[in-house]
Design an enzyme around this catalytic site. Sequence first.
Site, PDB file in Angstrom:
ATOM      1  N   TRP A  24       0.808  -1.221   0.000  1.00 33.86           N
ATOM      2  CA  TRP A  24       0.000   0.000   0.000  1.00 33.86           C
ATOM      3  C   TRP A  24       0.844   1.276   0.000  1.00 33.86           C
ATOM      4  O   TRP A  24       0.359   2.340  -0.337  1.00 33.86           O
ATOM      5  CB  TRP A  24      -0.910   0.032   1.234  1.00 33.86           C
ATOM      6  CG  TRP A  24      -0.203  -0.321   2.516  1.00 33.86           C
ATOM      7  CD1 TRP A  24      -0.173  -1.544   3.118  1.00 33.86           C
ATOM      8  CD2 TRP A  24       0.592   0.548   3.347  1.00 33.86           C
ATOM      9  NE1 TRP A  24       0.592  -1.498   4.260  1.00 33.86           N
ATOM     10  CE2 TRP A  24       1.065  -0.228   4.429  1.00 33.86           C
ATOM     11  CE3 TRP A  24       0.940   1.896   3.269  1.00 33.86           C
ATOM     12  CZ2 TRP A  24       1.876   0.317   5.423  1.00 33.86           C
ATOM     13  CZ3 TRP A  24       1.746   2.439   4.258  1.00 33.86           C
ATOM     14  CH2 TRP A  24       2.192   1.636   5.328  1.00 33.86           C
ATOM     15  N   ASN A  25       2.124   1.174   0.384  1.00 32.87           N
ATOM     16  CA  ASN A  25       2.899   2.411   0.561  1.00 32.87           C
ATOM     17  C   ASN A  25       3.272   3.072  -0.759  1.00 32.87           C
ATOM     18  O   ASN A  25       3.311   4.289  -0.872  1.00 32.87           O
ATOM     19  CB  ASN A  25       4.143   2.148   1.415  1.00 32.87           C
ATOM     20  CG  ASN A  25       5.045   1.072   0.841  1.00 32.87           C
ATOM     21  OD1 ASN A  25       4.603   0.176   0.117  1.00 32.87           O
ATOM     22  ND2 ASN A  25       6.321   1.142   1.169  1.00 32.87           N
ATOM     23  N   LYS A  81      -3.095  -8.844  -6.958  1.00 33.11           N
ATOM     24  CA  LYS A  81      -3.861  -8.610  -5.733  1.00 33.11           C
ATOM     25  C   LYS A  81      -3.254  -7.391  -5.034  1.00 33.11           C
ATOM     26  O   LYS A  81      -2.206  -7.481  -4.395  1.00 33.11           O
ATOM     27  CB  LYS A  81      -3.807  -9.843  -4.824  1.00 33.11           C
ATOM     28  CG  LYS A  81      -4.812  -9.814  -3.660  1.00 33.11           C
ATOM     29  CD  LYS A  81      -4.275  -9.067  -2.479  1.00 33.11           C
ATOM     30  CE  LYS A  81      -5.281  -9.001  -1.343  1.00 33.11           C
ATOM     31  NZ  LYS A  81      -4.825  -8.068  -0.269  1.00 33.11           N
ATOM     32  N   PRO A  82      -3.881  -6.216  -5.166  1.00 29.31           N
ATOM     33  CA  PRO A  82      -3.350  -5.030  -4.489  1.00 29.31           C
ATOM     34  C   PRO A  82      -3.645  -5.083  -2.997  1.00 29.31           C
ATOM     35  O   PRO A  82      -4.484  -5.879  -2.540  1.00 29.31           O
ATOM     36  CB  PRO A  82      -4.101  -3.879  -5.152  1.00 29.31           C
ATOM     37  CG  PRO A  82      -5.405  -4.482  -5.580  1.00 29.31           C
ATOM     38  CD  PRO A  82      -5.111  -5.921  -5.922  1.00 29.31           C
ATOM     39  N   GLY A 112       5.951  -6.883   0.946  1.00 33.84           N
ATOM     40  CA  GLY A 112       5.259  -6.658   2.214  1.00 33.84           C
ATOM     41  C   GLY A 112       6.171  -6.977   3.381  1.00 33.84           C
ATOM     42  O   GLY A 112       7.399  -6.975   3.250  1.00 33.84           O
ATOM     43  N   SER A 113       5.581  -7.276   4.515  1.00 37.97           N
ATOM     44  CA  SER A 113       6.373  -7.556   5.705  1.00 37.97           C
ATOM     45  C   SER A 113       7.024  -8.926   5.622  1.00 37.97           C
ATOM     46  O   SER A 113       6.547  -9.828   4.907  1.00 37.97           O
ATOM     47  CB  SER A 113       5.480  -7.499   6.953  1.00 37.97           C
ATOM     48  OG  SER A 113       4.577  -8.599   6.973  1.00 37.97           O
ATOM     49  N   GLU A 161      10.114  -9.351  -1.472  1.00 30.54           N
ATOM     50  CA  GLU A 161      10.725  -8.080  -1.070  1.00 30.54           C
ATOM     51  C   GLU A 161      10.070  -7.704   0.240  1.00 30.54           C
ATOM     52  O   GLU A 161       8.910  -7.333   0.297  1.00 30.54           O
ATOM     53  CB  GLU A 161      10.497  -7.010  -2.139  1.00 30.54           C
ATOM     54  CG  GLU A 161      11.459  -5.828  -2.014  1.00 30.54           C
ATOM     55  CD  GLU A 161      10.933  -4.738  -1.130  1.00 30.54           C
ATOM     56  OE1 GLU A 161      11.248  -4.755   0.090  1.00 30.54           O
ATOM     57  OE2 GLU A 161      10.217  -3.869  -1.627  1.00 30.54           O
ATOM     58  N   CYS A 173      10.116   1.150   2.166  1.00 33.84           N
ATOM     59  CA  CYS A 173      10.952  -0.012   2.489  1.00 33.84           C
ATOM     60  C   CYS A 173      12.426   0.288   2.275  1.00 33.84           C
ATOM     61  O   CYS A 173      13.284  -0.261   2.977  1.00 33.84           O
ATOM     62  CB  CYS A 173      10.524  -1.225   1.669  1.00 33.84           C
ATOM     63  SG  CYS A 173      10.579  -0.982  -0.113  1.00 33.84           S
ATOM     64  N   GLU A 188      12.027  -2.769  11.788  1.00 32.45           N
ATOM     65  CA  GLU A 188      11.546  -1.745  10.872  1.00 32.45           C
ATOM     66  C   GLU A 188      10.464  -0.900  11.541  1.00 32.45           C
ATOM     67  O   GLU A 188       9.472  -1.424  12.046  1.00 32.45           O
ATOM     68  CB  GLU A 188      10.985  -2.410   9.602  1.00 32.45           C
ATOM     69  CG  GLU A 188      10.721  -1.438   8.479  1.00 32.45           C
ATOM     70  CD  GLU A 188      10.359  -2.162   7.182  1.00 32.45           C
ATOM     71  OE1 GLU A 188      10.721  -1.653   6.107  1.00 32.45           O
ATOM     72  OE2 GLU A 188       9.710  -3.219   7.250  1.00 32.45           O
TER      73      GLU A 188
END
Length: 505
Positions: free
Chosen positions: A149-150, A173-174, A224-225, A246, A280, A374
């Site tokens: 989302w960022n 898939k957003p 993502g995480s 990533e 990120c 993070e």
Amino acid sequence: MTATLEPTAGTDAPTETFDSLNPATGDVVGTHPIASKADVDAAVARARDTADWWGNLSFDERAEYLLTWRSVLTRRIAQLAELSHRETGKPHGDAQLEIVLAIDHIAWAAKHAKKVLGPHKVKSGLLMANQAATVEYRSLGVVGVIGPWNYPVFTPMGSIAYALAAGNTVVFKPSEYTPGVGQWLADSLTEVVHGRAVLQVVTGLGETGNALCTSGVDKLAFTGSGRTGKKVMAECAENLTPVIIEAGGKDSLIVDEDANLTKAAEAALWGGMSNAGQTCIGTERVYVHERVFDSFMTEILSQAKGLRAGADSGAKIGPITMPSQIDVIRTHIDDAIDKGAHVALGGKDAVGDRFVQPTILTHVPEDSVGMTEETFGPTLAINPVASMDEAVELTNATSYGLAGAVFSKKRGMEIAKRIRSGMTSVNSVIAFAGVPTLPFGGVGESGFGRIHGPDGLKEFTYAKAITRQKYRPPMLLTSFARDPKTDARVASLITLLHGGKKTIK
């Protein structure tokens, strides 16, 4: 985020939906369906049918479609930026910047796929001198992409554009926080390809992402995480689906004693605070040579005057997009201060309900969570170091390894090469992301695989090797008719080629 049930057009069966919200105001931006496993499987089936057409186009034909799409995005950039602004809360200028970078990557992938992936000759070697050898890179078929989302345009486009240029169709898939942006992207390409299912979007929550992982796509790219990345890998393992992960970072910016402090401070401030720190590859830690530490702090605090988060036109920083991240940021700030960090800007009172004001802490203990995990907020931890050796050691003392930056007039490249990360900028910050020819990705807990550049194109292909016999071999090795005399000749030849001790020049 609240899910609701809405009647499906033409049926009595309800469809579960969810709302995307403006994080600055809480207003509803749009309502989207939650795709079930059956919905995801159907999208993948459509993509596989379309892959027969898209994958069999020539590189030039695909490039024409992709470059047309690039032009459409360029002409509608204000429209897409407005939607991104509403779904993420980021300022319009920042939303436009990531779209600009994404457009440039689409153009590069479209124009260079043929050269990178097309057939080319390779040397056969003396033993196989009678063989003509070629290698080319074939499309996998259907690629699944799970985006963040960022940066809802730039980040997933690093997978989408390169997968498409390589000849794959894509099911995207957003994030549930930016579904409208994802659907907008898919709709715009669908116009260009006359309704064909080249790029489809499946909106939803975690279950929809899980369904894409187990849908039988030929490869899946996830951003993502790290925690979610491990779940993605586990789900994909069910079908031996290869993945690109990533998973974020804890990047540092190193400032040597001979650095341009004005530029270094400007880069650190942007790297740490832009997009509300939700980057990120952003800067979270800064290590400054002790001889210039005080001067650096004076400079960065001077530049930070007037920098604030808000929803008005004068604010340079937007809200925290994901509400749960507020508590993470608060915990990191509180822990650092409680362990002895000095507050140079912001602090515990900087964390609000939707916005976090810029926070700069110094002399932050290396064992505080703000230095090891993070943060993903507009914070900087700035510590003095006695040498660049210490700066590199502290930079590498993390399980992450995504990116970073070095500011030094004389030793920038030398220091950069010692940093354990996939990407480093010298005398700039995040510059590598804007260079389409460079691979993008990390090591360690930051993930594996690469997007962007030739490496990114090849990630969405498999290598196809072909040999063609040009003439009868003087020694036929792959035959039961091979005799002891032939074996002896082969042994003599290989000894002549590789048995002697050679000096490397």
